[in-house]
Design a protein around this motif. Structure first.
Motif, PDB file in Angstrom:
ATOM      1  N   VAL A  86       0.689  -1.177  -0.038  1.00 47.49           N
ATOM      2  CA  VAL A  86      -0.018  -0.081   0.092  1.00 47.49           C
ATOM      3  C   VAL A  86       1.015   1.194  -0.205  1.00 47.49           C
ATOM      4  CG1 VAL A  86      -1.980  -1.284   1.065  1.00 47.49           C
ATOM      5  CG2 VAL A  86      -0.247  -0.017   2.513  1.00 47.49           C
ATOM      6  N   GLU A  87       2.063   1.297   0.473  1.00 46.45           N
ATOM      7  CA  GLU A  87       2.870   2.301   0.379  1.00 46.45           C
ATOM      8  C   GLU A  87       3.402   2.891  -0.846  1.00 46.45           C
ATOM      9  OE1 GLU A  87       5.759  -0.789   2.037  1.00 46.45           O
ATOM     10  OE2 GLU A  87       3.739  -0.407   2.057  1.00 46.45           O
ATOM     11  N   LYS A  88       3.067   2.057  -2.060  1.00 42.26           N
ATOM     12  CA  LYS A  88       3.404   2.293  -3.035  1.00 42.26           C
ATOM     13  C   LYS A  88       2.551   3.452  -3.677  1.00 42.26           C
ATOM     14  CE  LYS A  88       6.726  -0.557  -3.942  1.00 42.26           C
ATOM     15  NZ  LYS A  88       8.449  -0.161  -4.339  1.00 42.26           N
ATOM     16  N   THR A  89       1.143   3.815  -3.075  1.00 40.64           N
ATOM     17  CA  THR A  89       0.407   4.686  -3.411  1.00 40.64           C
ATOM     18  C   THR A  89       0.901   6.046  -2.776  1.00 40.64           C
ATOM     19  OG1 THR A  89      -1.050   4.132  -1.650  1.00 40.64           O
ATOM     20  CG2 THR A  89      -1.306   2.964  -3.428  1.00 40.64           C
ATOM     21  N   LEU A  90       2.086   6.317  -2.275  1.00 38.41           N
ATOM     22  CA  LEU A  90       2.328   7.346  -1.455  1.00 38.41           C
ATOM     23  C   LEU A  90       3.493   8.244  -2.373  1.00 38.41           C
ATOM     24  CD1 LEU A  90       2.204   6.437   2.025  1.00 38.41           C
ATOM     25  CD2 LEU A  90       0.415   7.686   0.697  1.00 38.41           C
ATOM     26  N   PRO A  91       3.713   8.030  -3.666  1.00 35.15           N
ATOM     27  CA  PRO A  91       4.846   8.741  -4.212  1.00 35.15           C
ATOM     28  C   PRO A  91       4.768  10.209  -4.023  1.00 35.15           C
ATOM     29  CG  PRO A  91       3.028   8.353  -5.968  1.00 35.15           C
ATOM     30  CD  PRO A  91       2.746   7.492  -4.455  1.00 35.15           C
ATOM     31  N   GLY A  92       3.706  10.864  -3.616  1.00 34.89           N
ATOM     32  CA  GLY A  92       3.639  12.270  -3.508  1.00 34.89           C
ATOM     33  C   GLY A  92       4.133  12.770  -2.245  1.00 34.89           C
ATOM     34  N   LEU A  93       4.460  11.762  -1.357  1.00 32.85           N
ATOM     35  CA  LEU A  93       4.881  12.029  -0.023  1.00 32.85           C
ATOM     36  C   LEU A  93       6.067  13.052   0.134  1.00 32.85           C
ATOM     37  CD1 LEU A  93       3.912  11.345   2.852  1.00 32.85           C
ATOM     38  CD2 LEU A  93       5.568   9.408   2.812  1.00 32.85           C
ATOM     39  N   LEU A  94       7.120  12.901  -0.904  1.00 30.80           N
ATOM     40  CA  LEU A  94       8.089  13.670  -0.577  1.00 30.80           C
ATOM     41  C   LEU A  94       7.939  15.354  -0.972  1.00 30.80           C
ATOM     42  CD1 LEU A  94      11.245  14.335  -0.561  1.00 30.80           C
ATOM     43  CD2 LEU A  94      11.435  13.470  -2.991  1.00 30.80           C
ATOM     44  N   VAL A  95       6.901  15.317  -1.777  1.00 30.43           N
ATOM     45  CA  VAL A  95       6.520  16.728  -2.345  1.00 30.43           C
ATOM     46  C   VAL A  95       5.836  17.398  -1.135  1.00 30.43           C
ATOM     47  CG1 VAL A  95       5.102  18.078  -3.843  1.00 30.43           C
ATOM     48  CG2 VAL A  95       6.307  16.483  -4.897  1.00 30.43           C
ATOM     49  N   ALA A  96       4.813  16.446  -0.307  1.00 27.83           N
ATOM     50  CA  ALA A  96       4.254  17.139   0.735  1.00 27.83           C
ATOM     51  C   ALA A  96       5.086  17.369   1.909  1.00 27.83           C
ATOM     52  CB  ALA A  96       3.059  16.328   1.082  1.00 27.83           C
ATOM     53  N   LEU A  97       6.336  16.893   2.032  1.00 22.30           N
ATOM     54  CA  LEU A  97       7.176  16.839   3.068  1.00 22.30           C
ATOM     55  C   LEU A  97       7.946  18.108   2.822  1.00 22.30           C
ATOM     56  CD1 LEU A  97       9.028  16.023   5.417  1.00 22.30           C
ATOM     57  CD2 LEU A  97      10.450  14.606   3.659  1.00 22.30           C
ATOM     58  N   ILE A  98       8.338  18.586   1.327  1.00 15.28           N
ATOM     59  CA  ILE A  98       9.100  19.725   1.061  1.00 15.28           C
ATOM     60  C   ILE A  98       8.117  20.975   1.374  1.00 15.28           C
ATOM     61  CG2 ILE A  98       9.972  21.032  -0.727  1.00 15.28           C
ATOM     62  CD1 ILE A  98      11.010  18.162  -2.112  1.00 15.28           C
ATOM     63  N   ILE A  99       6.736  20.906   0.879  1.00 19.37           N
ATOM     64  CA  ILE A  99       5.979  22.019   1.219  1.00 19.37           C
ATOM     65  C   ILE A  99       5.810  22.365   2.852  1.00 19.37           C
ATOM     66  CG2 ILE A  99       3.804  22.996   0.963  1.00 19.37           C
ATOM     67  CD1 ILE A  99       3.462  21.324  -1.677  1.00 19.37           C
ATOM     68  N   GLY A 100       5.658  21.083   3.478  1.00 22.11           N
ATOM     69  CA  GLY A 100       5.277  21.338   4.893  1.00 22.11           C
ATOM     70  C   GLY A 100       6.756  21.950   5.505  1.00 22.11           C
ATOM     71  N   LEU A 101       7.877  21.500   4.917  1.00 22.23           N
ATOM     72  CA  LEU A 101       9.146  21.942   5.767  1.00 22.23           C
ATOM     73  C   LEU A 101       9.284  23.592   5.394  1.00 22.23           C
ATOM     74  CD1 LEU A 101      11.619  19.506   4.821  1.00 22.23           C
ATOM     75  CD2 LEU A 101      10.760  19.864   6.978  1.00 22.23           C
ATOM     76  N   ILE A 102       8.837  23.904   4.041  1.00 22.60           N
ATOM     77  CA  ILE A 102       8.908  25.298   3.746  1.00 22.60           C
ATOM     78  C   ILE A 102       8.039  26.170   4.488  1.00 22.60           C
ATOM     79  CG2 ILE A 102       8.490  26.911   2.002  1.00 22.60           C
ATOM     80  CD1 ILE A 102       9.494  24.993   0.008  1.00 22.60           C
ATOM     81  N   VAL A 103       6.803  25.941   4.603  1.00 22.18           N
ATOM     82  CA  VAL A 103       5.930  26.621   5.390  1.00 22.18           C
ATOM     83  C   VAL A 103       6.209  26.644   6.793  1.00 22.18           C
ATOM     84  CG1 VAL A 103       3.375  26.563   6.426  1.00 22.18           C
ATOM     85  CG2 VAL A 103       3.781  25.909   3.901  1.00 22.18           C
ATOM     86  N   ALA A 104       6.635  25.512   7.537  1.00 23.27           N
ATOM     87  CA  ALA A 104       7.019  25.745   8.907  1.00 23.27           C
ATOM     88  C   ALA A 104       8.461  26.419   9.227  1.00 23.27           C
ATOM     89  CB  ALA A 104       7.274  24.298   9.417  1.00 23.27           C
ATOM     90  N   ALA A 105       9.303  26.228   8.226  1.00 26.09           N
ATOM     91  CA  ALA A 105      10.475  26.961   8.557  1.00 26.09           C
ATOM     92  C   ALA A 105      10.279  28.595   8.308  1.00 26.09           C
ATOM     93  CB  ALA A 105      11.675  26.492   7.422  1.00 26.09           C
ATOM     94  N   ARG A 106       9.575  28.997   7.255  1.00 24.83           N
ATOM     95  CA  ARG A 106       9.400  30.481   7.163  1.00 24.83           C
ATOM     96  C   ARG A 106       8.341  30.862   8.304  1.00 24.83           C
ATOM     97  NH1 ARG A 106       9.204  32.588   1.613  1.00 24.83           N
ATOM     98  NH2 ARG A 106       7.376  33.655   2.323  1.00 24.83           N
ATOM     99  N   TYR A 107       7.448  30.004   9.036  1.00 28.03           N
ATOM    100  CA  TYR A 107       6.497  30.641  10.209  1.00 28.03           C
ATOM    101  C   TYR A 107       7.593  30.791  11.591  1.00 28.03           C
ATOM    102  CZ  TYR A 107       2.531  31.355  12.933  1.00 28.03           C
ATOM    103  OH  TYR A 107       1.535  31.907  13.685  1.00 28.03           O
ATOM    104  N   GLY A 108       8.653  29.752  11.360  1.00 25.05           N
ATOM    105  CA  GLY A 108       9.477  29.746  12.379  1.00 25.05           C
ATOM    106  C   GLY A 108      10.367  31.001  12.543  1.00 25.05           C
ATOM    107  N   ALA A 109      10.784  31.324  11.226  1.00 19.45           N
ATOM    108  CA  ALA A 109      11.800  32.552  11.210  1.00 19.45           C
ATOM    109  C   ALA A 109      11.050  33.778  11.571  1.00 19.45           C
ATOM    110  CB  ALA A 109      12.156  32.616   9.457  1.00 19.45           C
ATOM    111  N   ARG A 110       9.629  34.047  11.040  1.00 19.19           N
ATOM    112  CA  ARG A 110       8.876  35.086  11.436  1.00 19.19           C
ATOM    113  C   ARG A 110       8.753  35.102  12.846  1.00 19.19           C
ATOM    114  NH1 ARG A 110       2.588  35.967   9.658  1.00 19.19           N
ATOM    115  NH2 ARG A 110       2.162  37.732  11.150  1.00 19.19           N
ATOM    116  N   THR A 111       8.523  34.203  13.718  1.00 18.19           N
ATOM    117  CA  THR A 111       8.346  34.055  14.845  1.00 18.19           C
ATOM    118  C   THR A 111       9.541  34.531  15.744  1.00 18.19           C
ATOM    119  OG1 THR A 111       7.162  32.362  14.961  1.00 18.19           O
ATOM    120  CG2 THR A 111       8.111  32.695  16.927  1.00 18.19           C
TER     121      THR A 111
END
Length: 495
Positions: A290-315
């Motif tokens: 079933v994990e073969k249906t998660l090829p988009g996981l890396l893209v989601a991870l990258i987006i999440g890292l960018i959003v969170a890092a930018r918010y942390g820098a704002r803080t």
């Protein structure tokens, strides 16, 4: 201000359209790429595709061997003396004419009690193996070691299986007089009459072809095992004649057609049984995971890292107490968790249903394992977001936090998902970096009695899921503690 009020305030501050759109895009990417993968995979057999055998517990298994057998009642035994075990390994095209004599480590020949001759039925067997001595195996997953060493005319092995109701006991002897019990199994629900007899099988010889910077791609060579037996005795409750059958497809390769067909032959009381295949657990060749249906996981991870890092820098650029930093970290993690749950909760069941509808077999999952994947993957994404947020607070610059977040999480996860690096390097990356936590999505099991490429590029993580999650938690806790401490120091110095 109470904790609930603080969290509500910080959620209101976080939910700007840009951030929510980014997290929604991450979730939709996971769903879209997963469904694209599922729709793009269809069975391509000219006729009905062969279906992998299914065991009594619903798992797909490997169950292919040559079987010389007869009936056995509720009480009885079979005893044989084994005097030789040989094998052949053939190379695939363009080197198919290259033949090597020898046995792969888990080639098997011996005696077996089985609930009929159909694939996937319950069984117990005692056998000689290519390199692992005598073994007692039953119901595909279970393996008990007997004595080490090989077999020859000068050093024969006696093997015995005894049935008493639903209990099968495997024994071995060097002289046929003094017997040692290797193991016993209770196979509930065995019918009054089962099949008992001699068998031989041999799994493919796994080799790795070097690619990339030292990674390996699996290549499998055809193999065949041959067992030689005499002094065959079946006692108690045995009726009927002997039958010689292939369990599963056999005799379709050039080697079997033109050189040595799999089968059984008797001459002057000596029985030779040859076969190919395996009896045991089955990896991805028996169905997609079933994990073969998660090829988009890396893209989601990258987006999440960018959003969170930018918010942390704002803080970091604002005056914020320890409680505010913790509340914002919780909000970032919760928002990422919800997006992940929505994505994984949709793509796993829907993608699996599409694959099955397209004729692609999918490995069944225990309920707890499925729950671990559906909840665990979003939880890992949430923790990675909190880690990136902490890096943003600590480093005070969004680009630096994003770069380090990528280096710690996204890059190790990406480069180990493909056969790019040597297996040892990939395994250490997934032990030492936060990317170890993605072991939560592994559903394939490792079995000592199965030769396979147990490497990250094949979907196997070096740490169990809970240990990988602990690595990520440790990184997150350390980064958040350092970030909060540095932020408080910076605010104090500014005052």
């Amino acid at each position: 201000m109470s904790t609930i009020q603080l969290l509500r305030r910080e959620w209101s501050a976080f939910r700007r359209p840009g951030r929510l759109i980014a997290l929604a895009a991450a979730a939709l990417t996971v769903i879209a790429l997963g469904l694209l993968y599922a729709f793009g995979n269809r069975s391509s057999c000219p006729g009905p595709c062969p279906v992998a055998p299914v065991a009594s517990d619903g798992a797909t298994v490997s169950d292919r061997f040559w079987f010389l057998h007869r009936d056995l009642g509720r009480e009885g035994s079979i005893t044989v003396r084994m005097t030789a075990m040989t094998g052949t390994i053939t190379y695939p095209p363009p080197n198919h004419d290259r033949i090597v004599s020898g046995l792969v480590p888990w080639a098997k020949a011996g005696i077996i009690v089985k609930d009929g001759a159909r694939q996937g039925s319950r069984y117990a067997a005692v056998m000689m193996t290519g390199s692992h001595g005598v073994r007692f195996q039953y119901d595909y997953r279970h393996d008990v070691a007997g004595s080490a060493g090989g077999v020859s005319e000068q050093s024969p092995r006696w093997l015995r299986l005894t049935r008493s109701g639903d209990t099968i006991t495997g024994s071995e002897s060097t002289d046929g007089e003094l017997w040692h019990t290797v193991g016993a199994a209770k196979l509930d629900g065995l019918p009054d009459t089962v099949q008992v007899g001699l068998f031989a099988t041999s799994p493919g010889d796994l080799t790795l072809r070097k690619v990339g910077l030292g990674g390996g791609i699996e290549e499998v060579r055809f193999t065949q095992a041959v067992g030689v037996f005499d002094n065959v005795a079946v006692e108690g409750g045995a009726t009927g004649a002997w039958h010689s059958d292939a369990v599963g497809e056999m005799n379709h390769t050039d080697w079997e057609k033109y050189h040595n067909a799999s089968g059984a032959a008797e001459r002057n009381g000596v029985i030779t049984v040859s076969g190919t295949g395996d009896i045991g657990p089955l990896g991805e060749e028996g169905g997609r995971t079933v994990e073969k249906t998660l090829p988009g996981l890396l893209v989601a991870l990258i987006i999440g890292l960018i959003v969170a890092a930018r918010y942390g820098a704002r803080t970091a650029r604002e005056t914020a107490s320890r409680q505010v930093i913790a509340a914002r970290a919780a909000v970032v993690g919760a928002a990422t968790l919800v997006a992940g749950l929505a994505a994984v909760g949709v793509v796993l069941p829907v993608g699996t249903a599409i694959l099955k509808g397209n004729g692609i077999p999918v490995q069944p999952l225990p309920l707890l394992t499925a729950a671990r994947v559906i909840v665990g993957v979003p939880a890992v994404l949430a923790l990675c977001a909190v880690l990136a947020y902490g890096l943003g607070v600590w480093l005070r610059r969004g680009w630096a936090a994003i770069l380090i977040g990528f280096s710690l999480v996204a890059l190790p996860y990406a480069v180990t998902a493909f056969p790019l690096l040597p297996d040892t390097v990939a395994e250490w990356l997934l032990r030492l970096t936060p990317a170890a936590a993605f072991a939560v999505k592994q559903t394939m099991e490792e079995y000592p009695q199965v030769t396979a490429h147990y490497a990250p590029s094949a979907g196997y993580f070096p740490l169990p899921w809970w240990a990988g999650l602990a690595v990520l938690c440790a990184y997150t806790v350390v980064v958040m503690r350092v970030a909060v401490g540095r932020k408080q120091t910076a605010d104090t110095d500014w005052r």
